[in-house]
Enzyme design. Structure first.
Site, PDB file in Angstrom:
ATOM      1  N   ASN A   8       1.004  -1.156  -0.022  1.00 33.50           N
ATOM      2  CA  ASN A   8      -0.174  -0.049  -0.061  1.00 33.50           C
ATOM      3  C   ASN A   8       0.877   1.325   0.160  1.00 33.50           C
ATOM      4  OD1 ASN A   8      -1.792   1.905   0.628  1.00 33.50           O
ATOM      5  ND2 ASN A   8      -2.379   1.511   2.535  1.00 33.50           N
ATOM      6  N   LYS A  10       0.263   4.236  -0.243  1.00 35.16           N
ATOM      7  CA  LYS A  10      -0.320   5.379   0.314  1.00 35.16           C
ATOM      8  C   LYS A  10      -0.243   6.574  -0.600  1.00 35.16           C
ATOM      9  CE  LYS A  10       0.248   3.046   4.761  1.00 35.16           C
ATOM     10  NZ  LYS A  10       0.152   3.275   6.240  1.00 35.16           N
ATOM     11  N   HIS A  92      -9.499   1.373   4.853  1.00 34.65           N
ATOM     12  CA  HIS A  92      -8.084   1.440   5.510  1.00 34.65           C
ATOM     13  C   HIS A  92      -8.265   2.345   6.717  1.00 34.65           C
ATOM     14  CE1 HIS A  92      -4.109   2.684   6.143  1.00 34.65           C
ATOM     15  NE2 HIS A  92      -3.830   1.400   5.729  1.00 34.65           N
ATOM     16  N   GLU A  94      -6.471   4.476   7.825  1.00 31.65           N
ATOM     17  CA  GLU A  94      -6.397   5.878   7.518  1.00 31.65           C
ATOM     18  C   GLU A  94      -7.635   6.605   6.990  1.00 31.65           C
ATOM     19  OE1 GLU A  94      -2.629   5.681   5.604  1.00 31.65           O
ATOM     20  OE2 GLU A  94      -1.917   4.801   7.432  1.00 31.65           O
ATOM     21  N   GLU A 162      -5.756  -5.050  10.057  1.00 30.58           N
ATOM     22  CA  GLU A 162      -4.691  -4.267  10.589  1.00 30.58           C
ATOM     23  C   GLU A 162      -5.093  -3.322  11.822  1.00 30.58           C
ATOM     24  OE1 GLU A 162      -2.613  -3.037   6.689  1.00 30.58           O
ATOM     25  OE2 GLU A 162      -4.373  -1.761   6.932  1.00 30.58           O
ATOM     26  N   GLY A 168       2.209   1.915  11.056  1.00 24.23           N
ATOM     27  CA  GLY A 168       3.111   2.900  10.908  1.00 24.23           C
ATOM     28  C   GLY A 168       3.825   3.516  11.931  1.00 24.23           C
ATOM     29  N   SER A 202       3.161  -2.562  10.081  1.00 24.17           N
ATOM     30  CA  SER A 202       4.503  -2.515  10.442  1.00 24.17           C
ATOM     31  C   SER A 202       5.279  -3.746   9.837  1.00 24.17           C
ATOM     32  CB  SER A 202       4.982  -2.357  11.923  1.00 24.17           C
ATOM     33  OG  SER A 202       4.534  -0.740  12.144  1.00 24.17           O
TER      34      SER A 202
HETATM   35  P1  PGA Z   1       2.611   0.027   7.659  1.00 21.52           P
HETATM   36  O1  PGA Z   1       1.235   0.324   7.053  1.00 21.52           O
HETATM   37  O2  PGA Z   1       3.312  -1.171   7.245  1.00 21.52           O
HETATM   38  O3  PGA Z   1       3.292   1.336   7.299  1.00 21.52           O
HETATM   39  O4  PGA Z   1       2.444   0.004   8.834  1.00 21.52           O
HETATM   40  C1  PGA Z   1       0.448  -0.593   6.906  1.00 21.52           C
HETATM   41  C2  PGA Z   1      -1.044  -0.114   6.054  1.00 21.52           C
HETATM   42  O5  PGA Z   1      -1.131   0.863   6.416  1.00 21.52           O
HETATM   43  O6  PGA Z   1      -1.530  -1.008   5.235  1.00 21.52           O
END
Ligand code: PGA
Length: 244
Positions: A8, A10, A92, A94, A162, A168, A202
């Site tokens: 992803n 982003k 997601h 976010e 997730e 993150g 992560s």
């Molecule tokens: P990350 O994000 O691997 O940076 O923690 C995962 C995601 O948001 O899908």
């Protein structure tokens, strides 16, 4: 079954960086050993399609549920499909927590994806305070039951578990935590419980193999560590070793 290794990106990698990514990724990876999917900015779909030259699934990170209309700045599922996407991330964390997307809106996006023939990859996951309050199963069941009717019992879909506290942050769920949550999601999916469930939060080269070897974990959804071709290739290689 091959593991699914999804990136992803982003709000990163415009068309130029997206094309450059594959020049470095291609020599580092055996694209047949895992199923690769890239969730990219809509603007970069064409660049990835033109430059990947290895079999990858292409997806976008968000859509609006209407097929078209006076909705400035939005992109429909149909437009994403026409531009080359086969997958869509829905819900997601976010989107849910930065943009305030509700379960009802996620469900409308899933329905739109199905309507346009895209495969929805629906993200679910609990906040740290929800986990601490012992509400993991309740939150996951609520999120799953909200989108299941939108699938209308048909078509391909995936779920990405997730945990919000792991995205993150460098904090990762243990393989045990991931298996436990995936089991809850599978049960909540009922008759649809055979769908692939990815773990995200992560994921790094150092933890990817253990996570993908955990029971009920069909693959990973990788944010930050999917941006660097060599790093993401190491995660893909970990998926190759975790084939059951
Ligand atoms: P990350 O994000 O691997 O940076 O923690 C995962 C995601 O948001 O899908």
């Amino acid at each position: 079954m091959r593991k699914i290794v999804a990136g992803n990106w982003k709000m990163n990698h415009g068309p130029v960086a997206a094309a450059g990514f594959f020049d470095r990724f291609r020599p580092e990876t055996d694209p047949e050993s895992v199923e690769l999917i890239f969730f990219v900015a809509g603007l970069s779909l064409h660049a990835v399609e033109a430059s990947a030259r290895v079999p990858v699934g292409l997806g976008v990170q968000n859509i609006h549920w209407e097929p078209s209309g006076a909705l400035t700045g939005e992109m429909s599922a149909e437009m994403a499909a026409e531009a080359g996407a086969s997958y869509i991330l829905a819900g997601h964390s976010e989107r849910r927590h930065v943009f305030g997307e509700t379960d009802a809106e996620v469900s409308r996006k899933v329905a739109a994806a199905v309507r346009a023939g895209l495969v929805p990859v629906v993200c679910v996951g609990e906040l740290l305070e929800e986990r601490r309050a012992g509400r993991l199963a309740e939150v996951l069941r609520r999120q799953v039951s909200a989108f299941v009717p939108a699938l209308r019992g048909s078509g391909e879909f995936m779920v990405a578990y997730e945990p919000v506290w792991a995205i993150g942050t460098g904090e990762t769920a243990t393989p045990y935590d991931a298996s436990e949550a995936h089991g809850i999601v599978r049960e909540a999916l009922g008759a649809l419980g055979k769908a692939p469930i990815l773990y995200g939060g992560s994921v790094k080269p150092g933890n990817a193999a253990a996570l993908m070897s955990a029971p009920d974990v069909d693959g990973v959804l990788v944010g930050g560590a999917s941006l660097e071709p060599e790093v993401f290739a190491r995660i893909a290689a970990a998926g190759e070793q975790s084939v059951e």
